[in-house]
Motif scaffolding. Structure first.
Motif, PDB file in Angstrom:
ATOM      1  N   VAL A 135       0.840  -1.204   0.000  1.00  0.00           N
ATOM      2  CA  VAL A 135       0.000   0.000   0.000  1.00  0.00           C
ATOM      3  C   VAL A 135       0.875   1.255   0.000  1.00  0.00           C
ATOM      4  O   VAL A 135       0.629   2.202  -0.753  1.00  0.00           O
ATOM      5  CB  VAL A 135      -0.960  -0.011   1.219  1.00  0.00           C
ATOM      6  N   LYS A 136       1.909   1.247   0.812  1.00  0.00           N
ATOM      7  CA  LYS A 136       2.793   2.418   0.896  1.00  0.00           C
ATOM      8  C   LYS A 136       3.403   2.723  -0.480  1.00  0.00           C
ATOM      9  O   LYS A 136       3.452   3.872  -0.919  1.00  0.00           O
ATOM     10  CB  LYS A 136       3.894   2.148   1.926  1.00  0.00           C
ATOM     11  N   ASP A 137       3.857   1.665  -1.177  1.00  0.00           N
ATOM     12  CA  ASP A 137       4.473   1.871  -2.494  1.00  0.00           C
ATOM     13  C   ASP A 137       3.475   2.475  -3.489  1.00  0.00           C
ATOM     14  O   ASP A 137       3.820   3.341  -4.279  1.00  0.00           O
ATOM     15  CB  ASP A 137       5.008   0.546  -3.050  1.00  0.00           C
ATOM     16  N   ARG A 138       2.233   1.999  -3.417  1.00  0.00           N
ATOM     17  CA  ARG A 138       1.235   2.518  -4.372  1.00  0.00           C
ATOM     18  C   ARG A 138       0.883   3.979  -4.058  1.00  0.00           C
ATOM     19  O   ARG A 138       0.707   4.800  -4.948  1.00  0.00           O
ATOM     20  CB  ARG A 138      -0.021   1.626  -4.336  1.00  0.00           C
ATOM     21  N   LEU A 139       0.798   4.283  -2.763  1.00  0.00           N
ATOM     22  CA  LEU A 139       0.493   5.667  -2.371  1.00  0.00           C
ATOM     23  C   LEU A 139       1.618   6.627  -2.763  1.00  0.00           C
ATOM     24  O   LEU A 139       1.383   7.811  -2.986  1.00  0.00           O
ATOM     25  CB  LEU A 139       0.305   5.757  -0.846  1.00  0.00           C
ATOM     26  N   TYR A 154      -8.038  -0.244   3.758  1.00  0.00           N
ATOM     27  CA  TYR A 154      -6.794  -0.105   4.515  1.00  0.00           C
ATOM     28  C   TYR A 154      -6.862   1.211   5.274  1.00  0.00           C
ATOM     29  O   TYR A 154      -7.264   2.208   4.686  1.00  0.00           O
ATOM     30  CB  TYR A 154      -5.581  -0.097   3.588  1.00  0.00           C
ATOM     31  N   PRO A 155      -6.516   1.241   6.555  1.00  0.00           N
ATOM     32  CA  PRO A 155      -6.021   0.151   7.392  1.00  0.00           C
ATOM     33  C   PRO A 155      -7.153  -0.716   7.940  1.00  0.00           C
ATOM     34  O   PRO A 155      -8.282  -0.257   8.082  1.00  0.00           O
ATOM     35  CB  PRO A 155      -5.328   0.889   8.531  1.00  0.00           C
ATOM     36  N   ALA A 163       1.505   2.253  10.940  1.00  0.00           N
ATOM     37  CA  ALA A 163       2.586   2.122   9.955  1.00  0.00           C
ATOM     38  C   ALA A 163       2.463   3.215   8.884  1.00  0.00           C
ATOM     39  O   ALA A 163       3.442   3.883   8.537  1.00  0.00           O
ATOM     40  CB  ALA A 163       2.549   0.740   9.312  1.00  0.00           C
ATOM     41  N   LEU A 164       1.231   3.418   8.408  1.00  0.00           N
ATOM     42  CA  LEU A 164       1.033   4.425   7.360  1.00  0.00           C
ATOM     43  C   LEU A 164       1.332   5.824   7.881  1.00  0.00           C
ATOM     44  O   LEU A 164       1.949   6.647   7.199  1.00  0.00           O
ATOM     45  CB  LEU A 164      -0.418   4.337   6.874  1.00  0.00           C
ATOM     46  N   PHE A 169       1.605   9.363   5.735  1.00  0.00           N
ATOM     47  CA  PHE A 169       0.341   9.407   4.985  1.00  0.00           C
ATOM     48  C   PHE A 169      -0.820   9.592   5.957  1.00  0.00           C
ATOM     49  O   PHE A 169      -1.133   8.704   6.749  1.00  0.00           O
ATOM     50  CB  PHE A 169       0.135   8.114   4.184  1.00  0.00           C
ATOM     51  N   GLN A 170      -1.436  10.772   5.856  1.00  0.00           N
ATOM     52  CA  GLN A 170      -2.556  11.106   6.738  1.00  0.00           C
ATOM     53  C   GLN A 170      -3.769  11.433   5.883  1.00  0.00           C
ATOM     54  O   GLN A 170      -3.672  12.264   4.985  1.00  0.00           O
ATOM     55  CB  GLN A 170      -2.218  12.365   7.543  1.00  0.00           C
TER      56      GLN A 170
END
Ligand code: AP5
Length: 286
Positions: A135-139, A154-155, A163-164, A169-170
């Motif tokens: 998810v982090k990579d896509r964001l 997610y989450p 983690a996000l 990422f907020q």
């Protein structure tokens, strides 16, 4: 912002001028669509006598509004994917579905995909070590940064949220679709997907438009009554923790209505969010 969308207090009356249509200067005649949302000029009230009737607004900055960052949550088959289709059509956000990313990983035949499927078949959460970076990579991709994102599914645990958060990422808004449990199972077993367009159907509530489409529809491997009940159990075990993380930016939507009525509630909330942003002093724009 917890509570019903209708309880959000109306924003101050403000005029917006979309770059694409400078003449459509009244809010009532303006509808957000696609890129236009991201091209809004910020406008500010000109302080003059209220007795003067003609519009008293001027463009003070041609800066682009910051792209929206939205999370959408809800039980299995509460309508997240269906609403994401409608939201992205109108607001141009990048739809990032954790479930879709995992299914793509399975389809790729990778080791992560193979492991993920073991959990998904049991209706359990896929371990963080697989999901979080995915998810982090896509964001982090350029389109998400430029157009804003709509994170779906997610989450699903506080560890995923933290983690996000740790990666910076907020969300601006956390949407929760509320649907009674007895409705959810029927939605799951009746769901079909069009592999060509990616569109979501339901054999009763949203049937395919043509026989050609009907013939190619597929069903997800976890869309049985038995697996839906397991997914629901997992959701219920985690939902309180997740909701508590976003209490101050949560909006609860009544999801047991027609998809257009559900979207109307979300649309109101997103429009108001954009309006608030565009009327806030620059220092308050997030
Ligand atoms: P995921 O794919 O995210 O599944 P889910 O959360 O169970 O949600 P669904 O996709 O089933 O439903 P939806 O809410 O999108 O509803 P839809 O719009 O399609 O996750 C699958 C699995 O992956 C999880 O179980 C887990 O194992 C794993 N996973 C995913 N994310 C993870 C994470 N973050 N961490 C760890 N593991 C993760 O609608 C459903 C049906 O209802 C459709 O047929 C639709 O046409 C119909 N419908 C929709 N709206 C309406 C309406 N208003 N009226 C009538 N019918 C409607």
């Amino acid at each position: 912002m917890t509570g019903c969308v209708h309880c959000i207090s109306p924003p101050p009356v403000t005029l917006y001028t979309p770059r694409t249509s400078p003449s459509s200067a009244s809010r009532s005649s303006f509808s957000f669509s696609g890129d236009a949302v991201h091209s809004l000029y910020r406008v500010r009230r000109v302080t003059r006598s209220p007795s003067i009737i003609s519009p008293k607004f001027q463009i003070v900055a041609a800066e682009k509004a910051k792209p929206l960052k939205i999370m959408i949550s809800g039980a299995p088959a509460s309508g997240k994917g269906t609403q994401c289709e409608l939201i992205t059509q109108k607001y141009g956000l990048v739809h990032i579905s954790a479930g879709d990313l995992l299914r793509a990983e399975i389809a790729s035949g990778s080791e992560n995909g193979r492991r993920a499927k073991e959990f998904m078949e049991k209706g359990q959460l896929v371990p963080d070590e697989i999901v979080v970076m995915m998810v982090k990579d896509r964001l982090s991709q350029k389109d998400s940064e430029q157009n804003g994102w709509l994170l779906d599914g997610y989450p699903r645990s506080s560890s995923q949220g933290k983690a996000l958060n740790g990666f910076g990422f907020q969300p601006d808004l956390f949407i929760v679709l509320e649907v009674p449990e007895n409705i959810l199972i029927e939605r799951v077993v009746g769901r079909r997907l069009d592999p060509v367009t990616g569109k979501i159907y339901h054999m009763k509530y949203s049937p395919p438009e043509t026989e050609e489409i009907a013939a190619r529809l597929t069903q997800r491997f976890d869309d049985t009554e038995e697996k839906a009940k397991l997914r629901l159990k997992t959701h219920n075990q985690n939902v309180t923790d997740v909701l508590s993380m976003y209490d101050d930016i949560t909006i609860k939507i009544e999801g047991n209505r027609s998809k257009d009525e559900v979207f109307a509630q979300i649309d109101t909330a997103l429009s108001e969010l954009l309006q608030q942003r565009n009327t806030a002093p620059s220092s308050l724009l997030s």
